[in-house]
Design a protein around this motif. Structure first.
Motif, mmCIF file in Angstrom:
data_model
loop_
_atom_site.group_PDB
_atom_site.id
_atom_site.type_symbol
_atom_site.label_atom_id
_atom_site.label_comp_id
_atom_site.label_asym_id
_atom_site.label_seq_id
_atom_site.Cartn_x
_atom_site.Cartn_y
_atom_site.Cartn_z
ATOM 1 N N VAL A 53 -9.713 7.601 3.271
ATOM 2 C CA VAL A 53 -8.532 6.845 3.711
ATOM 3 C C VAL A 53 -8.224 7.168 5.171
ATOM 4 C CG1 VAL A 53 -6.040 6.607 3.367
ATOM 5 C CG2 VAL A 53 -7.564 6.627 1.391
ATOM 6 N N GLY A 54 -8.256 8.468 5.520
ATOM 7 C CA GLY A 54 -7.952 8.888 6.891
ATOM 8 C C GLY A 54 -8.905 8.276 7.901
ATOM 9 N N LEU A 55 -10.203 8.383 7.629
ATOM 10 C CA LEU A 55 -11.194 7.859 8.580
ATOM 11 C C LEU A 55 -11.095 6.343 8.665
ATOM 12 C CD1 LEU A 55 -14.383 10.022 7.925
ATOM 13 C CD2 LEU A 55 -12.754 10.204 9.787
ATOM 14 N N PHE A 56 -10.905 5.690 7.536
ATOM 15 C CA PHE A 56 -10.836 4.230 7.532
ATOM 16 C C PHE A 56 -9.630 3.756 8.343
ATOM 17 C CE2 PHE A 56 -9.641 0.095 5.866
ATOM 18 C CZ PHE A 56 -10.856 -0.576 5.966
ATOM 19 N N ALA A 57 -8.492 4.419 8.105
ATOM 20 C CA ALA A 57 -7.278 4.021 8.824
ATOM 21 C C ALA A 57 -7.464 4.219 10.324
ATOM 22 C CB ALA A 57 -6.096 4.845 8.318
ATOM 23 N N TRP A 58 -8.048 5.332 10.708
ATOM 24 C CA TRP A 58 -8.217 5.609 12.136
ATOM 25 C C TRP A 58 -9.164 4.589 12.776
ATOM 26 C CZ3 TRP A 58 -11.555 6.665 16.078
ATOM 27 C CH2 TRP A 58 -10.973 7.172 17.249
ATOM 28 N N VAL A 59 -10.280 4.319 12.116
ATOM 29 C CA VAL A 59 -11.257 3.371 12.674
ATOM 30 C C VAL A 59 -10.629 1.980 12.781
ATOM 31 C CG1 VAL A 59 -13.452 2.198 12.209
ATOM 32 C CG2 VAL A 59 -13.287 4.667 11.958
ATOM 33 N N ALA A 60 -9.830 1.614 11.789
ATOM 34 C CA ALA A 60 -9.179 0.293 11.838
ATOM 35 C C ALA A 60 -8.229 0.223 13.032
ATOM 36 C CB ALA A 60 -8.425 0.044 10.529
ATOM 37 N N TYR A 61 -7.414 1.275 13.209
ATOM 38 C CA TYR A 61 -6.474 1.289 14.341
ATOM 39 C C TYR A 61 -7.235 1.249 15.667
ATOM 40 C CZ TYR A 61 -3.080 2.964 17.729
ATOM 41 O OH TYR A 61 -2.289 3.085 18.840
ATOM 42 N N ALA A 62 -8.273 2.089 15.793
ATOM 43 C CA ALA A 62 -9.013 2.183 17.052
ATOM 44 C C ALA A 62 -9.686 0.854 17.375
ATOM 45 C CB ALA A 62 -10.043 3.308 16.976
ATOM 46 N N THR A 63 -10.284 0.227 16.372
ATOM 47 C CA THR A 63 -10.956 -1.061 16.615
ATOM 48 C C THR A 63 -9.939 -2.099 17.075
ATOM 49 O OG1 THR A 63 -12.362 -0.451 14.769
ATOM 50 C CG2 THR A 63 -12.583 -2.697 15.588
ATOM 51 N N PHE A 64 -8.813 -2.136 16.399
ATOM 52 C CA PHE A 64 -7.753 -3.081 16.756
ATOM 53 C C PHE A 64 -7.319 -2.872 18.199
ATOM 54 C CE2 PHE A 64 -3.049 -3.479 16.987
ATOM 55 C CZ PHE A 64 -2.968 -4.859 16.921
ATOM 56 N N ARG A 65 -7.132 -1.604 18.600
ATOM 57 C CA ARG A 65 -6.642 -1.309 19.945
ATOM 58 C C ARG A 65 -7.692 -1.575 21.009
ATOM 59 N NH1 ARG A 65 -3.095 -1.438 22.917
ATOM 60 N NH2 ARG A 65 -3.154 0.580 23.949
ATOM 61 N N VAL A 66 -8.939 -1.235 20.700
ATOM 62 C CA VAL A 66 -9.997 -1.365 21.709
ATOM 63 C C VAL A 66 -10.208 -2.836 22.067
ATOM 64 C CG1 VAL A 66 -12.509 -1.206 21.930
ATOM 65 C CG2 VAL A 66 -11.191 0.805 21.300
ATOM 66 N N PHE A 67 -10.076 -3.719 21.087
ATOM 67 C CA PHE A 67 -10.310 -5.145 21.366
ATOM 68 C C PHE A 67 -9.011 -5.892 21.700
ATOM 69 C CE2 PHE A 67 -14.106 -3.886 19.046
ATOM 70 C CZ PHE A 67 -15.071 -4.377 19.912
ATOM 71 N N MET A 68 -7.911 -5.172 21.749
ATOM 72 C CA MET A 68 -6.626 -5.801 22.076
ATOM 73 C C MET A 68 -6.579 -6.175 23.556
ATOM 74 S SD MET A 68 -3.140 -3.999 21.045
ATOM 75 C CE MET A 68 -1.556 -4.745 21.117
ATOM 76 N N GLN A 69 -7.125 -5.311 24.403
ATOM 77 C CA GLN A 69 -7.245 -5.525 25.846
ATOM 78 C C GLN A 69 -5.910 -5.784 26.533
ATOM 79 O OE1 GLN A 69 -10.515 -8.319 26.332
ATOM 80 N NE2 GLN A 69 -11.967 -6.707 25.873
#
Lengths: 269, 332
Positions: free
Chosen positions: A36-52
């Protein structure tokens, strides 16, 4: 004694126990939390990285680590400390030079390997709980044999940590050129120090610093460095999670400032 | 004192089942005490291997509530009053009877690993080492060979065919101990760990470290350093190139040419007969039975005055070195 002891008959059978595991504790909890921890972090990071957007606070020169170094042509000129030379596209992260290496560093990390082999790959999910796979070749074949190149990801992570340190230093100068220090700077510095601690506690680092030696007595300086890294190394798992947290907190704080959700708490200037 | 519920696996290689028992438990007792009480009061022929009852001999390894543990070090106070405690034999090894397993896999792997190679030009007795040089190796000398790590490692626990290729955590700490030894003269141990011990099979999920009763940091201090040393030798292009350019620690590329030790007899030295590390030693013959189908326990009826040989009456010494399944440096 009147009965004869059973002798090994040559038949090599294991004890016939039908239950897959007889563990009665909550062995599934640790892999579940990890997943759960890793999934949540990866989801947040992906969202932020492509937010631009919302990655740079111009007033205080705060740059989020997810966009450092900002080298895309889409970057704000003030945030691009090292030039802008990567084409601007919604599919290419602004920090496309550093993020893949950071991902590789964590993917090949000896702690994260344990974490995701257990939590996602079920190989094994917990000790004395059966592996979820029929066959197993470990890290002897393609693609997992590339886990052996962790040290190159470590070298890259050291270079990227230097960029992060540079960002933290630059963030102490406000837009008008004066010195400034606020809660954002504290968060950036804590993040950078934790990133250095995590990077230095790496098992490959421990090997390169002195672990590869056979005679510590002939290399007293490297031995002392190895002793220091070994102490950090025992906390590698903790640091791995702490840096995930500091990265996400730093990024969120800078996003919130850039979006104007709240303002920075200033100590100086 | 209280009466607690237990499930104990009883059977042999032909099959078995978990039997239910109710056994008295007193304050301060460990699981092994309960097994002994079970033997004394209800199941006189329950087989169980044990020796020191102090966590130092490594004999009483079993699985308690599914976790590999030393039964002499598992306190009954760690369980709830009404909890059923399940005791089973180690799963990874063939069962002999009840809680006793055949751990000879480990001894085969031990024989395959080359021993300490004395440094040339230094007589025994003249070995000198700095304390800081031997400290790292000394951690691994704490091993009591309970084989809990070997048992819990999923590489062999869940994948029986890997036993041939994979030596297991206990022998990785041995390999690391020797490779880090300041006076060991053998310089192909990294190659050996990769190609003969199957170090690459380990995916560092750290169960060996979790179950070690001696708290040896098997993964962090032995397996990962060994993996990094193998990387130096085999995978890191820069280190390999640097070694070639600087002509440092040149070694013959032995491992690729070496036969796999599991394949069959291996020639260890030029003037020696090949050694078959995997050879099954002939089991000793069972004692002769009398007309009633029992062993002659009466000394008057026995054909010798002393007790029977523990190695079997059919074995005479010295054993022919060609038939050994280990390498004896003095016997050719």
């Amino acid at each position: 004694m009147t009965t004869l002891a059973t002798r090994p008959t040559g038949a090599k059978a294991r004890a016939e126990i039908s239950a897959k595991t007889l563990r009665t504790d909550r062995w599934w909890l640790a892999p579940l939390i990890t997943a759960v921890g890793l999934f949540a972090w990866v989801a947040y990071a992906t969202f932020r990285v492509f937010m631009q957007k919302w990655y740079w606070v111009d007033e205080y020169h705060y740059l989020t680590p997810f966009y450092s170094p900002c080298v895309s042509e889409g970057c704000e000129p003030a945030a691009a400390h090292f030039g802008r030379f990567i084409p601007d596209s919604p599919w290419i992260p602004y920090a496309a030079l550093s993020l893949p290496f950071l991902l590789l560093f964590r993917l090949t990390c000896y702690y994260y390997r344990k974490a995701y082999y257990r939590a996602f790959w079920m190989s094994p999910p917990a000790c004395a709980v059966p592996d979820g796979h029929k066959n197993y070749s470990g890290e002897t074949r393609f693609p997992l044999i590339f886990q052996n190149l962790h040290r190159y990801a470590f070298y890259a992570a050291v270079i990227i940590s230097i960029f992060n340190t540079y960002d933290a230093i630059m963030a102490m100068q406000k837009a008008n050129g004066d010195f400034g220090f606020g809660l954002g700077n504290v968060i950036l510095w804590v993040n950078v120090i934790m990133l250095w601690a995590y990077t230095a506690s790496c098992h490959s680092c421990r090997h390169i610093i002195g672990g590869r030696l056979k005679h510590f007595s002939k290399h007293p300086v490297r031995y002392r460095a190895w002793t220091f890294v070994s102490k950090l190394n025992t906390r590698h798992m903790g640091l791995a999670w702490i840096t995930l947290a500091t990265l996400a907190i730093t990024d969120f704080y800078i996003m919130a400032l850039a979006a104007g959700w709240f303002s920075d708490l200033r100590f100086v200037g | 004192m209280s009466v607690r519920k237990f499930k104990v696996w009883r059977g042999d290689s032909g099959g078995g089942q978990l039997n239910d028992y109710q056994v008295e438990v007193n304050e301060g007792e460990v699981v092994l005490d309960v097994i002994h009480r079970l033997q004394a009061t209800q199941e006189p022929d329950l087989a169980c291997r044990w020796n020191c009852k102090a966590g130092k001999c490594g004999s009483c390894s079993m699985e308690i509530n599914g976790m590999p543990r030393l039964s002499c070090m598992t306190r009954m106070s760690t369980f709830e009053e009404n909890e059923t405690v399940t005791v089973t034999p180690l799963r990874t090894f063939p069962v002999i009877r009840d809680l006793v397993t055949d751990v000879s896999y480990n001894y085969t792997k031990a024989r395959e690993l080359p021993a300490f190679a004395p440094p040339p030009g230094v007589a025994p007795g003249d070995y000198r080492m700095q304390q800081i040089d031997v400290e790292r190796s000394q951690e691994f000398r704490k091993c009591i060979e309970c084989f809990l790590c070997q048992n819990t490692c999923h590489v062999v626990r869940d994948h029986e065919p890997n036993k041939e290729e994979f030596a297991g955590p206990r022998y990785f700490i041995r390999a690391a101990e020797l490779d880090m030894h300041p006076l060991d003269a053998k310089n192909d141990r990294k190659e050996f760990a990769k190609s003969q011990q199957g170090l690459g099979y380990c995916n560092i999920t750290k169960c060996c470290t979790e179950v070690c009763p001696e708290h040896i940091k098997i993964t962090d201090n032995a397996i990962i350093p060994m993996k990094e040393r193998v990387v130096d030798r085999r995978y890191d292009p820069l280190v390999v190139l640097g070694r070639k350019i600087l002509r440092r620690d040149q070694i013959a590329p032995t491992a690729s040419a070496e036969p796999t030790v599991h394949a069959g007899p291996v020639k260890v030295a030029d003037d020696m007969a090949p050694v078959d590390f995997g050879r099954e030693p002939t089991p000793p013959l069972p004692p002769e039975l009398n007309a009633k189908g029992h062993v002659n326990l009466n000394e008057m009826l026995s054909d010798r005055s002393a007790a029977a040989s523990p190695f079997g009456d059919d074995l005479s010494f010295p054993v022919d070195p060609k038939g050994l399944n280990y390498y004896h440096p003095d016997k050719h």
